[in-house]
Design a protein around this motif. Structure first.
Motif, PDB file in Angstrom:
ATOM      1  N   SER A 198     -14.819   4.418   5.201  1.00 50.43           N
ATOM      2  CA  SER A 198     -14.787   3.312   4.075  1.00 50.43           C
ATOM      3  C   SER A 198     -14.360   3.886   2.842  1.00 50.43           C
ATOM      4  CB  SER A 198     -16.396   2.936   3.894  1.00 50.43           C
ATOM      5  OG  SER A 198     -16.536   2.115   2.819  1.00 50.43           O
TER       6      SER A 198
ATOM      7  N   ARG B  70     -10.512   4.355   2.681  1.00 46.51           N
ATOM      8  CA  ARG B  70      -9.930   2.859   2.504  1.00 46.51           C
ATOM      9  C   ARG B  70     -10.039   2.568   1.279  1.00 46.51           C
ATOM     10  NH1 ARG B  70     -12.233   1.589   7.773  1.00 46.51           N
ATOM     11  NH2 ARG B  70     -14.349   1.019   6.811  1.00 46.51           N
ATOM     12  N   GLU B  71     -10.948   2.829   0.011  1.00 45.85           N
ATOM     13  CA  GLU B  71     -11.132   2.506  -1.097  1.00 45.85           C
ATOM     14  C   GLU B  71      -9.974   3.610  -1.720  1.00 45.85           C
ATOM     15  OE1 GLU B  71     -14.302   2.844  -4.688  1.00 45.85           O
ATOM     16  OE2 GLU B  71     -15.068   3.252  -2.797  1.00 45.85           O
ATOM     17  N   ARG B  72      -9.882   4.738  -1.374  1.00 48.73           N
ATOM     18  CA  ARG B  72      -8.953   5.533  -2.165  1.00 48.73           C
ATOM     19  C   ARG B  72      -7.465   5.159  -1.818  1.00 48.73           C
ATOM     20  NH1 ARG B  72     -13.027   6.981  -3.026  1.00 48.73           N
ATOM     21  NH2 ARG B  72     -12.570   5.953  -4.907  1.00 48.73           N
ATOM     22  N   THR B  73      -7.085   4.370  -0.610  1.00 47.43           N
ATOM     23  CA  THR B  73      -5.928   4.139  -0.230  1.00 47.43           C
ATOM     24  C   THR B  73      -5.504   2.651  -0.538  1.00 47.43           C
ATOM     25  OG1 THR B  73      -6.569   3.759   1.955  1.00 47.43           O
ATOM     26  CG2 THR B  73      -5.735   6.109   1.439  1.00 47.43           C
ATOM     27  N   SER B  74      -6.316   2.067  -0.989  1.00 45.52           N
ATOM     28  CA  SER B  74      -6.153   0.474  -0.972  1.00 45.52           C
ATOM     29  C   SER B  74      -5.568   0.047  -2.354  1.00 45.52           C
ATOM     30  CB  SER B  74      -7.427  -0.213  -0.821  1.00 45.52           C
ATOM     31  OG  SER B  74      -8.185   0.166  -1.923  1.00 45.52           O
ATOM     32  N   ALA B  75      -5.208   0.985  -3.129  1.00 40.16           N
ATOM     33  CA  ALA B  75      -4.751   0.711  -4.417  1.00 40.16           C
ATOM     34  C   ALA B  75      -3.120   0.659  -4.464  1.00 40.16           C
ATOM     35  CB  ALA B  75      -4.960   1.860  -5.601  1.00 40.16           C
TER      36      ALA B  75
ATOM     37  N   THR C 260       0.105   6.801   2.749  1.00 36.66           N
ATOM     38  CA  THR C 260      -0.871   7.833   2.587  1.00 36.66           C
ATOM     39  C   THR C 260      -0.427   8.683   3.807  1.00 36.66           C
ATOM     40  OG1 THR C 260      -2.337   6.578   1.509  1.00 36.66           O
ATOM     41  CG2 THR C 260      -3.313   8.339   2.419  1.00 36.66           C
TER      42      THR C 260
ATOM     43  N   MET D  87       0.854  -1.180   0.049  1.00 40.34           N
ATOM     44  CA  MET D  87       0.008  -0.051   0.113  1.00 40.34           C
ATOM     45  C   MET D  87       0.809   1.254   0.042  1.00 40.34           C
ATOM     46  SD  MET D  87      -2.765   1.545   2.870  1.00 40.34           S
ATOM     47  CE  MET D  87      -3.698  -0.386   2.864  1.00 40.34           C
TER      48      MET D  87
END
Length: 214
Positions: free
Chosen positions: A206, A209-214, A4, A1
């Motif tokens: 939520s 988390r979606e923004r930082t999971s890539a 961030t 990850m």
């Protein structure tokens, strides 16, 4: 990850920094496993001084090793966060990957929350300056994703600010989430114990988390 870091910008009408929108927000983000820090931008200062200061802070954090930078701003701090993410001409080092806005001032063209506009732009700000510092006028198809929340009962910064901005995001197909809660005054911060609006933190967690999971 990718590493961030979220910069938190408290509100206060560009005249002060609201304490409950500063370190408590950082503590909440830390509990989500997200590195965060408060940035106390210049107060009672004319544009672009607060924006220039924030951009310098973004570059500083980027240089320190952050690969992905998010901004989380409330009220006037939300306006500043939006400017930093949207004003053109930013080099890659100063770019922002996602933004969370709480009851943000988004338009300098409306007459709502006039005191903040007078501090930032002055008494005699012309239409061009007011337009160029309104977030809805700055959105492009290249803008970063936004999470925006507000309350319908906010009398200091009415939800019109969020509606105008959300329409611009939609027009340019920018990824976004928008939540306008029925009840709640301005300046709620984490909104603990404030009813349904308290769920903004769950929704935002939520989304982050979606923004930082890539």
């Amino acid at each position: 990850m990718a590493r961030t870091h979220v910069i938190v910008l408290p509100g206060g009408g560009y005249a002060e920094h609201a304490p409950h929108e500063a370190e408590p927000i950082v503590d909440w983000l830390s509990g989500l496993g997200v590195q965060a820090s408060v940035f106390r931008y210049p107060l009672n200062a004319r544009h672009p001084a607060p924006l220039d200061a924030l951009r310098a802070e973004i570059r500083r954090i980027r240089t320190s090793g952050a690969e992905r930078i998010g901004l989380m701003g409330f009220s006037a701090g939300g306006h500043l966060a939006g400017l930093a993410a949207l004003v053109p001409g930013v080099e890659e080092q100063g770019a922002v990957q996602f933004v969370v806005l709480g009851y943000a001032i988004t338009s300098m063209e409306t007459e709502t929350y006039r005191p903040a506009r007078l501090i930032l732009l002055g008494e005699n700000a012309g239409p061009a300056l007011r337009r160029s510092t309104s977030l809805d006028a700055l959105v492009t198809s290249e803008s970063p994703p936004f999470f925006v929340w507000h309350t319908a009962e906010d009398v200091y910064v009415p939800p019109e600010h969020t509606y105008r901005f959300a329409a611009a995001l939609a027009d340019h197909t920018v990824p976004h989430a928008v939540h306008v809660f029925t009840h709640g005054p301005h300046s709620l911060g984490l909104a603990e114990g404030a009813g349904d609006v308290e769920t903004w933190t769950t929704l935002a967690a939520s989304w982050i988390r979606e923004r930082t999971s890539a």
